[in-house]
Structure formats: structure tokens, C-alpha cells
Design an enzyme around this catalytic site. Sequence first.
Site, PDB file in Angstrom:
ATOM      1  NE  ARG A  53      -4.097  -1.871   0.412  1.00 37.71           N
ATOM      2  CZ  ARG A  53      -4.144  -3.152   0.052  1.00 37.71           C
ATOM      3  NH1 ARG A  53      -3.116  -3.699  -0.598  1.00 37.71           N
ATOM      4  NH2 ARG A  53      -5.204  -3.882   0.306  1.00 37.71           N
ATOM      5  CB  SER A  78      -8.677  -2.245   4.531  1.00 35.81           C
ATOM      6  OG  SER A  78      -9.016  -3.501   4.033  1.00 35.81           O
ATOM      7  CD  GLU A 132      -5.549   0.392   2.780  1.00 33.54           C
ATOM      8  OE1 GLU A 132      -6.213   0.748   1.802  1.00 33.54           O
ATOM      9  OE2 GLU A 132      -5.537  -0.775   3.212  1.00 33.54           O
TER      10      GLU A 132
HETATM   11  N1  EPU Z   1     -10.529 -11.840   9.987  1.00 34.12           N
HETATM   12  C1  EPU Z   1     -11.065 -11.924  11.262  1.00 34.12           C
HETATM   13  N2  EPU Z   1     -12.349 -11.512  11.464  1.00 34.12           N
HETATM   14  C2  EPU Z   1     -13.109 -11.041  10.445  1.00 34.12           C
HETATM   15  C3  EPU Z   1     -12.598 -10.958   9.151  1.00 34.12           C
HETATM   16  C4  EPU Z   1     -11.278 -11.353   8.945  1.00 34.12           C
HETATM   17  O1  EPU Z   1     -10.409 -12.351  12.196  1.00 34.12           O
HETATM   18  O2  EPU Z   1     -14.271 -10.697  10.720  1.00 34.12           O
HETATM   19  C5  EPU Z   1      -9.123 -12.282   9.768  1.00 34.12           C
HETATM   20  C6  EPU Z   1      -9.084 -13.727   9.365  1.00 34.12           C
HETATM   21  O3  EPU Z   1      -7.975 -14.319   9.974  1.00 34.12           O
HETATM   22  C7  EPU Z   1      -8.864 -13.650   7.866  1.00 34.12           C
HETATM   23  C8  EPU Z   1      -7.971 -12.423   7.784  1.00 34.12           C
HETATM   24  O4  EPU Z   1      -8.528 -11.543   8.771  1.00 34.12           O
HETATM   25  O5  EPU Z   1      -8.248 -14.792   7.379  1.00 34.12           O
HETATM   26  C9  EPU Z   1      -7.904 -11.774   6.451  1.00 34.12           C
HETATM   27  O6  EPU Z   1      -9.187 -11.268   6.111  1.00 34.12           O
HETATM   28  P1  EPU Z   1      -9.493 -10.818   4.604  1.00 34.12           P
HETATM   29  O7  EPU Z   1      -9.183 -11.936   3.678  1.00 34.12           O
HETATM   30  O8  EPU Z   1     -10.841 -10.209   4.546  1.00 34.12           O
HETATM   31  O9  EPU Z   1      -8.391  -9.729   4.285  1.00 34.12           O
HETATM   32  P2  EPU Z   1      -7.873  -8.469   5.096  1.00 34.12           P
HETATM   33  O10 EPU Z   1      -6.460  -8.727   5.471  1.00 34.12           O
HETATM   34  O11 EPU Z   1      -8.813  -8.078   6.154  1.00 34.12           O
HETATM   35  C10 EPU Z   1      -6.872  -7.407   2.915  1.00 34.12           C
HETATM   36  C11 EPU Z   1      -6.868  -6.066   2.266  1.00 34.12           C
HETATM   37  C12 EPU Z   1      -8.184  -5.842   1.518  1.00 34.12           C
HETATM   38  C13 EPU Z   1      -8.347  -6.943   0.487  1.00 34.12           C
HETATM   39  C14 EPU Z   1      -8.336  -8.291   1.208  1.00 34.12           C
HETATM   40  C15 EPU Z   1      -8.387  -9.445   0.243  1.00 34.12           C
HETATM   41  C16 EPU Z   1      -5.466  -4.656   3.671  1.00 34.12           C
HETATM   42  C17 EPU Z   1      -5.416  -3.528   4.637  1.00 34.12           C
HETATM   43  N3  EPU Z   1      -6.669  -5.022   3.258  1.00 34.12           N
HETATM   44  O12 EPU Z   1      -7.904  -7.365   3.924  1.00 34.12           O
HETATM   45  O13 EPU Z   1      -8.077  -4.604   0.836  1.00 34.12           O
HETATM   46  O14 EPU Z   1      -9.561  -6.797  -0.243  1.00 34.12           O
HETATM   47  O15 EPU Z   1      -7.095  -8.416   1.965  1.00 34.12           O
HETATM   48  O16 EPU Z   1      -7.155  -9.549  -0.397  1.00 34.12           O
HETATM   49  O17 EPU Z   1      -4.427  -5.172   3.284  1.00 34.12           O
HETATM   50  C18 EPU Z   1      -8.507  -2.279   1.102  1.00 34.12           C
HETATM   51  O18 EPU Z   1      -7.292  -2.134   1.119  1.00 34.12           O
HETATM   52  O19 EPU Z   1      -9.300  -1.313   1.198  1.00 34.12           O
HETATM   53  C19 EPU Z   1      -9.046  -3.632   1.005  1.00 34.12           C
HETATM   54  C20 EPU Z   1     -10.356  -3.908   1.083  1.00 34.12           C
END
Ligand code: EPU
Length: 337
Positions: free
Chosen positions: A162, A235, A332
Site C-alpha cells: 500500500r 480497509s 490505511e
Molecule cells: N478476519 C477476522 N475476522 C473477520 C474478518 C477477517 O479475524 O471478521 C481475519 C481472518 O484471519 C482472515 C484475515 O482476517 O483470514 C484476512 O481477512 P481478509 O481476507 O478479509 O483480508 P484483510 O487482510 O482483512 C486485505 C486487504 C483488503 C483486500 C483483502 C483481500 C489490507 C489492509 N486489506 O484485507 O483490501 O480486499 O485483503 O485480499 O491489506 C482495502 O485495502 O481497502 C481492502 C479492502
Amino acid sequence: MITQSEHFNIRAFNTFGINAQCDCWIEFTEASDLPVVFASMTSDRYRCIGQGSNMLFVNDYHGTLLHSRILDFDIEHRDADMLIRIGSGMPFDDVVSKCCEIGYWGIENLSGIPGDAGAAAVQNIGAYGVEIKDVLVKVEAYDTFANKFVDFSNDACQYAYRHSVFKDHENAGRYVVTHITIKVTKNGGPLLNYGNLKAGLERNGNITPMDVRKLVIETRNAKLPDPTKVGSAGSFFKNPVVELADYNRISTIVGTSVPHYPMGDKVKIPAAWLIEQCGWKGRTIGNAGVWHLQPLVLVNATGRATGEEILALEGEIVRDVKEKFGIILHPEADHIY
Ligand code: EPU
């Protein structure tokens, strides 16, 4: 063409839907408009804005907001690989959709992300194991310090999670992106290693980029708020990358296994998990809330949230995560004052 409006309401130009205004709003449709814009700009406070999908307007912006309406989509070369030069004002998801329609691989995992192409390259947008840096060939920008147009190769953009050279503190306000060039390919294949993405397509024989696009959009829709109904900046926090010792300490605090992803000799812990552990999932304070399906997303819960309310909620979450786990979450989303 240049158009200018004074005291412009930007509610429709930030995905949080914060009801704020800027002193001056300038739209431009050609790169060659920029020297003219900067020669005549009266305020020295300005910044660029795409769809405002990664911004929190804490209050009104006393300065000029510059919005690109450069909408070029030029295929510069097409055989097994395709090079496309895209205007910074083009919604990035339209680019993804076009590439998937003609069957080229590379950006299908980035489907459904709000925001314009210029901002996508500045922010190094990423999702489902792909970042724009993986396909980016060149960024063209107007250097407002040197008053000339400059090109950045992928290396010169210094991409990280990012982050890019355009976000470096010393470059604040320096570059206005006019075009980006990306390379997509006919001979690629699906990248489905992220989370449970693969499970969604396992029964499908001949997978196309459009199949992956549909799956990604379905996956996003299941977790993220519908931007037309509930305002957010996606995010809100970055996922923290911590030392192994911190990870072990957190495991001891919770007494169960902690989700994590190796990053060299460190580990990435999902900010969503840390926030959920602190009891914030689905909670609201006044008009600001934490999304009930994905706590990494702060929302304008009632549609009437002010920037200050979102900021206050952010402060409480950061405080609780720090108190419980000793980890400092970093936003972010850009905060605009
Ligand atoms: N999780 C929880 N509780 C929840 C949801 C998620 O504990 O309610 C944990 C779980 O362990 C899950 C992990 O978070 O495995 C990852 O969740 P998710 O796959 O939704 O991804 P994220 O890390 O929360 C990142 C990006 C998103 C992107 C997704 C998918 C960042 C800051 N965010 O989110 O990007 O869509 O991965 O690749 O890196 C954005 O930047 O605006 C964005 C939406």
C-alpha cells in the site's frame, strides 16, 4: 478542458460519504491542462483526489482539490501480452472489466475495488494475492515542483505494501499522475491461492479471467459493505507486520492460535482479527461504526457521520488494540484536514 468550482461539496467524491466541502474544486481532462492549472492556482494548499475511496475528510478542506477526468484507454501493443495506457481518471474497475472481457490475465483479482486508475497506482492497491505493482509498467505524472512531465518505471515507483514513492512524505503534493501503463497477458492463468478463493472455482473446468472476476466480486460482496448503501473507505487499517516475539506474546495473551501469514522473518497478523478480539466487530458509536462482517472496515453507519466521529472511533480502536496486544494499528486511509 479545465473546470473550476468554488465552495464545492465533496460528499459524492468520498466513499465514506462525509458531508464536507473544499474551497476550490478543479477538474481537468488532458495532461496538458496541468501546467495551466498550476500557473494560475492561487492557493498553495492542494491535493489530488480520485473517487476519494481511501480518504477520510476529518473536516472541510481549505484548499484546492484536483480531480482527473483523463479517460484514455489506449491499447498500445497487443499479441500474447497487451500494453494499455490508461488515463488517471478512469475508474480502475472499468479497466479490470475490459481486460476480463477480452480474456487477458493479470488484474482479475483486483475486481470490484473502488477508485480511479491514478490513485490505484499511487496506493499500490491489492487484493486476493495481487497488487497493481505486479502489472504496472509506467506511471506518467506532472512534477509540480519542477513544472515538467516525468515518467516512472515500475522500479522507480518503489512499490511496497500500500505504498509508493508518490506517498513519501517529501513528495507530498509533488506529482499529479496523468496516465499509467499496465501489461496483461493472454497466456496467464488464475491465481487462486489467497484464502478460500480456490474453493469457489474448483468444480469449474476451463477457467477464464471473467470467471475469476465474478468470484472475486462475490467474495468481496459477502464481506464488504455495498458502497452504494453504506459509506466506507474499504480497509481502514493496514495489517501489522510484527516480530515473532510479538506473535508469541499475543498467542500467550489469547491462549489459542493466532491467524498469521509469514513475511520474511516476521509475521503479518490480520488487523481484523485484533479488532475483533477487542470486541469492536459490529459496534457503533454515534453515527460511526465497525462493519459487522469485516471489522477492518469502519463505516458511516447512518449516513450522517462526520469525519470527527470516524476519527474518534479510530482512536478508540487503536487504543484498545494497543492496550490489549501492544500493537499499534496504522490507518490505511489518508486523513485530510
Ligand atoms: N478476519 C477476522 N475476522 C473477520 C474478518 C477477517 O479475524 O471478521 C481475519 C481472518 O484471519 C482472515 C484475515 O482476517 O483470514 C484476512 O481477512 P481478509 O481476507 O478479509 O483480508 P484483510 O487482510 O482483512 C486485505 C486487504 C483488503 C483486500 C483483502 C483481500 C489490507 C489492509 N486489506 O484485507 O483490501 O480486499 O485483503 O485480499 O491489506 C482495502 O485495502 O481497502 C481492502 C479492502
